[in-house]
Design a protein around this motif. Structure first.
Motif, PDB file in Angstrom:
ATOM      1  N   UNK A 102      43.978 -50.058  45.737  1.00  0.00           N
ATOM      2  CA  UNK A 102      44.126 -48.921  44.830  1.00  0.00           C
ATOM      3  C   UNK A 102      43.466 -49.314  43.508  1.00  0.00           C
ATOM      4  N   UNK A 103      42.723 -48.370  42.917  1.00  0.00           N
ATOM      5  CA  UNK A 103      42.036 -48.671  41.648  1.00  0.00           C
ATOM      6  C   UNK A 103      42.538 -47.756  40.538  1.00  0.00           C
ATOM      7  N   UNK A 104      42.653 -48.338  39.349  1.00  0.00           N
ATOM      8  CA  UNK A 104      43.206 -47.626  38.182  1.00  0.00           C
ATOM      9  C   UNK A 104      42.286 -47.792  36.980  1.00  0.00           C
ATOM     10  N   UNK A 105      42.303 -46.767  36.110  1.00  0.00           N
ATOM     11  CA  UNK A 105      41.762 -46.933  34.752  1.00  0.00           C
ATOM     12  C   UNK A 105      42.867 -47.585  33.940  1.00  0.00           C
ATOM     13  N   UNK A 106      42.560 -48.640  33.170  1.00  0.00           N
ATOM     14  CA  UNK A 106      43.615 -49.266  32.364  1.00  0.00           C
ATOM     15  C   UNK A 106      44.086 -48.338  31.238  1.00  0.00           C
ATOM     16  N   UNK A 107      45.303 -48.578  30.770  1.00  0.00           N
ATOM     17  CA  UNK A 107      45.835 -47.801  29.642  1.00  0.00           C
ATOM     18  C   UNK A 107      44.966 -48.054  28.402  1.00  0.00           C
ATOM     19  N   UNK A 108      44.851 -47.020  27.541  1.00  0.00           N
ATOM     20  CA  UNK A 108      44.075 -47.154  26.310  1.00  0.00           C
ATOM     21  C   UNK A 108      44.933 -47.826  25.247  1.00  0.00           C
ATOM     22  N   UNK A 109      44.306 -48.425  24.228  1.00  0.00           N
ATOM     23  CA  UNK A 109      45.094 -49.012  23.138  1.00  0.00           C
ATOM     24  C   UNK A 109      46.020 -47.935  22.547  1.00  0.00           C
ATOM     25  N   UNK A 110      47.270 -48.274  22.320  1.00  0.00           N
ATOM     26  CA  UNK A 110      48.231 -47.319  21.742  1.00  0.00           C
ATOM     27  C   UNK A 110      48.986 -46.513  22.787  1.00  0.00           C
ATOM     28  N   UNK A 111      48.546 -46.557  24.051  1.00  0.00           N
ATOM     29  CA  UNK A 111      49.290 -45.838  25.088  1.00  0.00           C
ATOM     30  C   UNK A 111      50.516 -46.655  25.494  1.00  0.00           C
ATOM     31  N   UNK A 112      51.618 -45.963  25.653  1.00  0.00           N
ATOM     32  CA  UNK A 112      52.865 -46.607  26.061  1.00  0.00           C
ATOM     33  C   UNK A 112      53.319 -45.994  27.370  1.00  0.00           C
ATOM     34  N   UNK A 113      54.164 -46.741  28.091  1.00  0.00           N
ATOM     35  CA  UNK A 113      54.597 -46.274  29.411  1.00  0.00           C
ATOM     36  C   UNK A 113      56.085 -46.521  29.606  1.00  0.00           C
ATOM     37  N   UNK A 114      56.690 -45.629  30.366  1.00  0.00           N
ATOM     38  CA  UNK A 114      58.116 -45.757  30.689  1.00  0.00           C
ATOM     39  C   UNK A 114      58.330 -45.296  32.126  1.00  0.00           C
ATOM     40  N   UNK A 115      59.150 -46.034  32.877  1.00  0.00           N
ATOM     41  CA  UNK A 115      59.616 -45.553  34.178  1.00  0.00           C
ATOM     42  C   UNK A 115      61.138 -45.554  34.118  1.00  0.00           C
ATOM     43  N   UNK A 116      61.715 -44.400  34.339  1.00  0.00           N
ATOM     44  CA  UNK A 116      63.164 -44.213  34.208  1.00  0.00           C
ATOM     45  C   UNK A 116      63.696 -43.572  35.474  1.00  0.00           C
ATOM     46  N   UNK A 117      64.884 -43.941  35.908  1.00  0.00           N
ATOM     47  CA  UNK A 117      65.458 -43.263  37.080  1.00  0.00           C
ATOM     48  C   UNK A 117      66.976 -43.277  37.016  1.00  0.00           C
ATOM     49  N   UNK A 118      67.567 -42.393  37.796  1.00  0.00           N
ATOM     50  CA  UNK A 118      69.010 -42.410  38.033  1.00  0.00           C
ATOM     51  C   UNK A 118      69.199 -42.565  39.531  1.00  0.00           C
ATOM     52  N   UNK A 119      69.960 -43.580  39.913  1.00  0.00           N
ATOM     53  CA  UNK A 119      70.172 -43.896  41.335  1.00  0.00           C
ATOM     54  C   UNK A 119      71.661 -44.189  41.535  1.00  0.00           C
ATOM     55  N   UNK A 120      72.136 -44.080  42.780  1.00  0.00           N
ATOM     56  CA  UNK A 120      73.561 -44.341  43.014  1.00  0.00           C
ATOM     57  C   UNK A 120      73.966 -45.746  42.560  1.00  0.00           C
ATOM     58  N   UNK A 121      73.111 -46.750  42.840  1.00  0.00           N
ATOM     59  CA  UNK A 121      73.362 -48.126  42.402  1.00  0.00           C
ATOM     60  C   UNK A 121      72.039 -48.762  42.052  1.00  0.00           C
ATOM     61  N   UNK A 165      51.819 -42.177  27.718  1.00  0.00           N
ATOM     62  CA  UNK A 165      51.281 -41.306  26.671  1.00  0.00           C
ATOM     63  C   UNK A 165      50.828 -42.134  25.490  1.00  0.00           C
ATOM     64  N   UNK A 166      49.924 -41.526  24.720  1.00  0.00           N
ATOM     65  CA  UNK A 166      49.528 -42.091  23.440  1.00  0.00           C
ATOM     66  C   UNK A 166      50.549 -41.587  22.420  1.00  0.00           C
ATOM     67  N   UNK A 167      51.184 -42.510  21.706  1.00  0.00           N
ATOM     68  CA  UNK A 167      52.267 -42.118  20.792  1.00  0.00           C
ATOM     69  C   UNK A 167      51.755 -42.201  19.354  1.00  0.00           C
ATOM     70  N   UNK A 168      51.832 -41.037  18.663  1.00  0.00           N
ATOM     71  CA  UNK A 168      51.441 -41.016  17.239  1.00  0.00           C
ATOM     72  C   UNK A 168      52.615 -40.437  16.479  1.00  0.00           C
ATOM     73  N   UNK A 169      53.381 -41.287  15.807  1.00  0.00           N
ATOM     74  CA  UNK A 169      54.599 -40.816  15.138  1.00  0.00           C
ATOM     75  C   UNK A 169      55.550 -40.231  16.166  1.00  0.00           C
ATOM     76  N   UNK A 170      55.880 -38.897  16.012  1.00  0.00           N
ATOM     77  CA  UNK A 170      56.756 -38.243  16.998  1.00  0.00           C
ATOM     78  C   UNK A 170      55.965 -37.301  17.913  1.00  0.00           C
ATOM     79  N   UNK A 171      54.675 -37.605  18.046  1.00  0.00           N
ATOM     80  CA  UNK A 171      53.808 -36.753  18.879  1.00  0.00           C
ATOM     81  C   UNK A 171      53.265 -37.552  20.065  1.00  0.00           C
ATOM     82  N   UNK A 172      53.253 -36.897  21.237  1.00  0.00           N
ATOM     83  CA  UNK A 172      52.724 -37.534  22.447  1.00  0.00           C
ATOM     84  C   UNK A 172      51.414 -36.852  22.845  1.00  0.00           C
ATOM     85  N   UNK A 173      50.399 -37.656  23.098  1.00  0.00           N
ATOM     86  CA  UNK A 173      49.110 -37.120  23.564  1.00  0.00           C
ATOM     87  C   UNK A 173      48.678 -37.833  24.843  1.00  0.00           C
ATOM     88  N   UNK A 174      47.643 -37.312  25.500  1.00  0.00           N
ATOM     89  CA  UNK A 174      47.136 -37.903  26.760  1.00  0.00           C
ATOM     90  C   UNK A 174      48.264 -38.083  27.771  1.00  0.00           C
TER      91      UNK A 174
END
Ligand code: FAD
Length: 269
Positions: free
Chosen positions: A150-169, A182-191
């Motif tokens: 699998x091939x990916x474009x790397x994240x750009x400088x300033x881009x942040x990532x989160x993986x969140x879930x709710x599971x039984x355990x 997303x690219x985070x600028x203050x309280x704004x999300x882009x890309x």
């Protein structure tokens, strides 16, 4: 593989296939073990892209400094997959080929629109993750094709990532989860790039949510609008693990938590 038609199964980490064989849910004519094929293992950067071989174990992705730097979404997602023993054997390609709609890797690939490389004796073809997953445990991979990488474009400088879930355990498949970058600028999300897992028959991107969030200042009114938009994007079904209403609710919870995480500090930047 061609000579066995649909009678052959590829054995990767065996963490799902062996369980299916034990329970007599599948009875292939032959098993083809991929574990000796070194070319299918590894994480590499070339021509600005990151390539992950199909037989790379979940734990190798979890512990990779290159992945932490270039694909922080995968570093965030890896510890949520099952338990260390399963992550030591289970493979990236096996998870994608299996296409469990509650799995983390398919959603990460769909969010980042990764390119999936398939090979057969006729040659190679590439499919974007958005078109690869075709339904519950179904992909567009043909029975004579091997998922090689699998091939990916790397994240750009300033881009942040989160993986969140709710599971039984801890370590269980999620009731609902989100992979978001997303690219985070203050309280704004882009890309914005995101996909939900556990809420449909495949990873689910959410264009209405993205349209509401992209480039706007995040405040309580915007979060309410985002929750409304989510109802246009996902329609979970009830099953013995969780009702449709609860899944919908959990999807809203993980979405809001992920947005707040991104605004705070996100994953590795
Ligand atoms: P296998 O079991 O060997 O193969 C799975 C299927 O993919 C088979 O049909 C096989 O033929 C096919 N296949 C494998 N590799 C290829 C290839 N390169 N090309 C084409 N076809 C291929 N997963 C999650 O994502 N999240 C979880 O929370 C989670 N929890 C789990 C909990 C338990 C208790 C267990 C046992 C598993 C869990 N898993 C979870 C699944 C785990 O991540 C598996 O490792 C993964 O889904 C399958 O990978 P594998 O390498 O073991 O594949």
């Amino acid at each position: 593989m061609d000579i066995y038609s649909d009678g052959a199964r590829l054995l990767a980490g065996g963490q799902s296939l062996i369980a299916a064989l034990n329970m007599r849910l599948d009875a292939p004519q032959v098993l083809i073990d991929l574990n000796g094929i070194g070319e299918l293992v590894g994480i590499a950067q070339s021509n600005g892209r990151i390539r992950i071989g199909a037989m790379t174990r979940h734990a190798d992705i979890e512990n990779s400094a290159l992945i932490a730097k270039t694909l922080p979404l995968l570093s965030q997602a890896a510890p949520l997959i099952a338990h260390p023993a399963i992550r030591n054997r289970g493979t990236f390609g096996g998870s994608l080929a299996l296409a469990d709609p509650a799995a983390e890797w398919p959603a990460c690939c769909a969010a980042l629109n990764a390119e999936i490389v398939l090979a057969s004796r006729k040659g190679e073809r590439r499919v974007r993750a958005g078109e690869f997953f075709n339904g519950l445990y179904e992909t567009v991979r043909r029975s004579n094709e091997l998922l090689v990488a699998v091939e990916f474009e790397p994240a750009l400088p300033g881009e942040r990532a989160v993986c969140r879930e709710l599971a039984p355990r801890q370590g269980d498949y999620a009731w609902a989860g989100i992979a978001i970058q997303a690219l985070v600028e203050g309280r704004t999300l882009r890309n914005l790039q995101l996909a939900f897992f556990g809420v449909g028959d495949r990873p689910v991107t959410a264009p209405h949510v993205v349209a509401v969030l992209e480039g706007q200042t995040v405040n309580s009114e915007l979060l309410a609008a985002v929750r409304n938009a989510l109802e246009q994007d996902i329609a979970p079904a009830s099953d013995p693990q969780c009702t449709a209403e609860m899944r919908m609710h959990y999807a809203g919870v993980v979405l809001e938590r992920a947005i707040n995480d991104l605004l705070r500090n996100g994953g590795t930047e």
